[in-house]
Motif scaffolding. Structure first.
Motif, PDB file in Angstrom:
ATOM      1  N   SER A   3      -7.249  -7.737   2.208  1.00 22.04           N
ATOM      2  CA  SER A   3      -6.242  -6.669   2.255  1.00 22.04           C
ATOM      3  C   SER A   3      -6.329  -5.794   3.496  1.00 22.04           C
ATOM      4  O   SER A   3      -5.493  -4.908   3.690  1.00 22.04           O
ATOM      5  CB  SER A   3      -6.362  -5.783   1.011  1.00 22.04           C
ATOM      6  N   THR A   4      -7.342  -6.012   4.354  1.00 19.59           N
ATOM      7  CA  THR A   4      -7.470  -5.223   5.580  1.00 19.59           C
ATOM      8  C   THR A   4      -7.829  -6.143   6.737  1.00 19.59           C
ATOM      9  O   THR A   4      -8.099  -7.339   6.529  1.00 19.59           O
ATOM     10  CB  THR A   4      -8.573  -4.150   5.444  1.00 19.59           C
ATOM     11  N   ASP A   5      -7.849  -5.579   7.947  1.00 17.30           N
ATOM     12  CA  ASP A   5      -8.289  -6.335   9.120  1.00 17.30           C
ATOM     13  C   ASP A   5      -9.625  -5.805   9.632  1.00 17.30           C
ATOM     14  O   ASP A   5      -9.950  -5.938  10.804  1.00 17.30           O
ATOM     15  CB  ASP A   5      -7.228  -6.284  10.223  1.00 17.30           C
ATOM     16  N   LEU A   6     -10.419  -5.219   8.730  1.00 18.50           N
ATOM     17  CA  LEU A   6     -11.725  -4.688   9.108  1.00 18.50           C
ATOM     18  C   LEU A   6     -12.677  -5.809   9.498  1.00 18.50           C
ATOM     19  O   LEU A   6     -12.644  -6.901   8.907  1.00 18.50           O
ATOM     20  CB  LEU A   6     -12.330  -3.887   7.945  1.00 18.50           C
ATOM     21  N   SER A  11      -0.830  -2.074  12.146  1.00 20.90           N
ATOM     22  CA  SER A  11      -2.038  -2.229  11.361  1.00 20.90           C
ATOM     23  C   SER A  11      -1.781  -1.947   9.890  1.00 20.90           C
ATOM     24  O   SER A  11      -2.333  -2.600   9.005  1.00 20.90           O
ATOM     25  CB  SER A  11      -3.127  -1.289  11.888  1.00 20.90           C
ATOM     26  N   LEU A  45     -11.596  -6.374   0.580  1.00 23.25           N
ATOM     27  CA  LEU A  45     -11.460  -5.861   1.941  1.00 23.25           C
ATOM     28  C   LEU A  45     -11.113  -6.976   2.928  1.00 23.25           C
ATOM     29  O   LEU A  45     -10.349  -6.773   3.874  1.00 23.25           O
ATOM     30  CB  LEU A  45     -12.755  -5.165   2.373  1.00 23.25           C
ATOM     31  N   GLN A 104      -2.149  -4.798   6.546  1.00 27.41           N
ATOM     32  CA  GLN A 104      -3.096  -4.614   5.471  1.00 27.41           C
ATOM     33  C   GLN A 104      -2.535  -5.076   4.135  1.00 27.41           C
ATOM     34  O   GLN A 104      -3.284  -5.290   3.201  1.00 27.41           O
ATOM     35  CB  GLN A 104      -3.502  -3.140   5.379  1.00 27.41           C
ATOM     36  N   SER A 151       0.827  -1.192   0.000  1.00 27.74           N
ATOM     37  CA  SER A 151       0.000   0.000   0.000  1.00 27.74           C
ATOM     38  C   SER A 151       0.862   1.242   0.000  1.00 27.74           C
ATOM     39  O   SER A 151       2.032   1.225   0.379  1.00 27.74           O
ATOM     40  CB  SER A 151      -0.915   0.006   1.235  1.00 27.74           C
ATOM     41  N   GLU A 161     -17.910   0.501   5.091  1.00 30.87           N
ATOM     42  CA  GLU A 161     -16.962   0.967   4.081  1.00 30.87           C
ATOM     43  C   GLU A 161     -17.597   1.048   2.696  1.00 30.87           C
ATOM     44  O   GLU A 161     -17.302   1.969   1.921  1.00 30.87           O
ATOM     45  CB  GLU A 161     -15.744   0.025   4.052  1.00 30.87           C
TER      46      GLU A 161
END
Length: 485
Positions: free
Chosen positions: A434-437, A200, A431, A204, A2, A445
């Protein structure tokens, strides 16, 4: 990677100088305390029992150090709240304080070993956290090797000075207590806050898959077995009185560590595998020298030199790639954990093997291990020599070559096409990987309800043939390794 992670990497050498100093100091104090506890146990054990117990005691301490790292990994995964982690930290510190007192006061070998194991286990847990913090703060820094080498060198020299001046029970306990309190204080400094912010961001966009990590683990096993052949023999000779003092070896090791750190920073870290494998062949020479009384001193010096390369490589290599993985808290200290567990096995088997098979067979095994390690790291070595000075200058943190194919972010689009996802499912899948959401955060989002998000996630899992988010990530990771790397 990123844009956020790239900017952190670009700014890191200067922006992280103060946090890196804090983490280096914490690492120095931890390593000093651990080495001091190991030395005290190995010095007292033969006096309370017999020389033959030394190998078992050494193996036991190494194994419990490795278990301490595992304890940190488990705690980091299953104790998410700050309150729970503070409670664990209090217990760990209590074990260190109580164990250090018992270690120096007991006159029974069983109690000594039990107290030492508890103390070493707690220190291993602390070490896991310190490796993790150092890896985050030194992420992309051009000074990481020097910082680590200086920290290890100072800790080794400090341990030697404390022992040479007379290690009484009071001095030992004071050293342990002061070191641990200093580590606690450093944990509240800005370095930790900075590290958590990067944590974090790094998670990601993991760019290192299983294959590079596996290569490093295999190399760690080979290096540990090779070093263990000589180390265990020298420890035995020292305990039995054949070696009068190990002071020269300790001084050489302490002075070699900063130098190794400088070498590891050359060409942005791309030559460290080549440098370390070349140094491995010192073990074959030193092992043959250890058989002759007049050459034992030279063997201890060579062991000190290679020990610097060995311990630096196992720490620096894993810590440097850790932030580019999905589990940096584990990868940062996995090299040390592997060396401890494998070293424990070597401590029990190396000396009997040396005595029963002779120096020729032992040197032969050492050479085979060195050659095996060379073959395992050959791709990395070739890349570092021929292509390591390219545009990026760093591949997988400077330790393993970056694939010539697409990045994980680019491959993600291909993976989504492979699953034949709808447009909305593709957004959700991106998502997830690629993220920890969490589910609600993913829904927010892309402006859908939680129930709709859950329905899309269930559809993605079904098409991928998995049942959990971890399973989805592993499926993508395996596909990326096989198809791209």
């Amino acid at each position: 990677m990123s844009e956020t992670s790239k900017s952190h990497r670009a700014d890191c050498p200067h922006a992280a100088s103060w946090p890196l100093l804090i983490e280096t100091t914490a690492f120095t104090l931890y390593f000093f305390t651990w080495k001091l506890c190991m030395a005290v146990t190995l010095a007292r054990a033969p006096r309370l029992a017999e020389v033959g117990v030394l190998g078992s005691a050494y193996a036991l301490l190494l194994a419990f150090t490795g278990l301490g790292y595992v304890l940190f990994w488990v705690a980091h995964s299953y104790l998410p709240s700050p309150k729970e982690r503070k409670s664990l930290a209090a217990v760990v510190l209590a074990f260190c304080f109580g164990g250090s007192i018992v270690m120096m006061t007991t006159q029974r070998i069983e109690i000594l070993l039990a107290a030492s194991c508890v103390t070493i286990l707690a220190l291993g847990c602390i070490g896991g956290g310190i490796h993790y913090g150092f890896s985050l703060v030194s992420y992309g820094s051009e000074f990481s090797g020097r910082a680590l080498g200086i920290g290890m060198g100072v800790s080794s020299l400090l341990q030697y000075v404390v022992e040479a001046m007379g290690l009484t029970p009071v001095v030992f306990v004071i050293c342990v207590v002061l070191s641990l309190f200093a580590i606690m204080w450093l944990a509240t400094r800005p370095a930790k806050r900075w590290g958590r912010e990067q944590d974090s961001a790094a998670k990601q966009a993991p760019v290192v898959g299983r294959r590079p990590i596996t290569i490093l683990v295999v190399a760690a096993v080979a290096m540990t077995l090779d070093y263990g052949l000589l180390d265990s023999v020298l420890v035995w000779k020292y305990a039995s009185g054949e070696i009068v003092t190990a002071g020269l070896s300790k001084i050489v090791n302490a002075l070699s560590l900063p130098l190794v750190g400088v070498l590891f920073d050359l060409k942005k870290g791309n030559l460290r595998s080549l440098i370390t494998v070349c140094a491995m062949f010192l073990i074959a020479v030193a092992t043959s020298a250890a058989e002759e009384d007049e050459w034992v001193g030279a063997a201890t010096v060579m062991a000190g030199v290679y020990g610097a390369f060995y311990v630096m490589y196992l720490s620096a290599s894993f810590m440097r790639i850790a932030p580019d993985t999905s589990r940096p808290e584990v990868i940062a200290s996995v090299g040390r954990a592997v060396s401890c567990f494998v070293g424990a096995i070597g401590a029990l088997t190396a000396r009997p093997f040396f005595e029963s098979c002779g120096v020729v067979a032992t040197v032969g095994v050492s050479c085979l291990l060195s050659i095996g390690c060379l073959l395992v790291l050959l791709r990395d070595i070739a890349w570092g020599v021929t292509k390591g000075l390219g545009e990026d200058g760093v591949a997988f943190g400077g330790d393993l070559p970056r694939p010539s194919g697409p990045s994980r972010e680019e491959a993600l689009d291909t993976y989504i096409e492979k699953l034949a996802l709808t447009a909305r499912e593709a957004e959700v899948c991106g998502l997830l990987l690629s993220t920890d959401l969490g589910v609600q955060e993913i829904a927010d989002e892309i402006f859908i309800s939680r129930r709709v998000a859950q329905r899309h996630i269930a559809a993605i899992y079904e098409k991928a043939g998995v049942t959990t988010r971890l399973g989805l990530y592993r499926d993508f990771d395996a596909w990326f390794d096989e198809g791209v790397n």
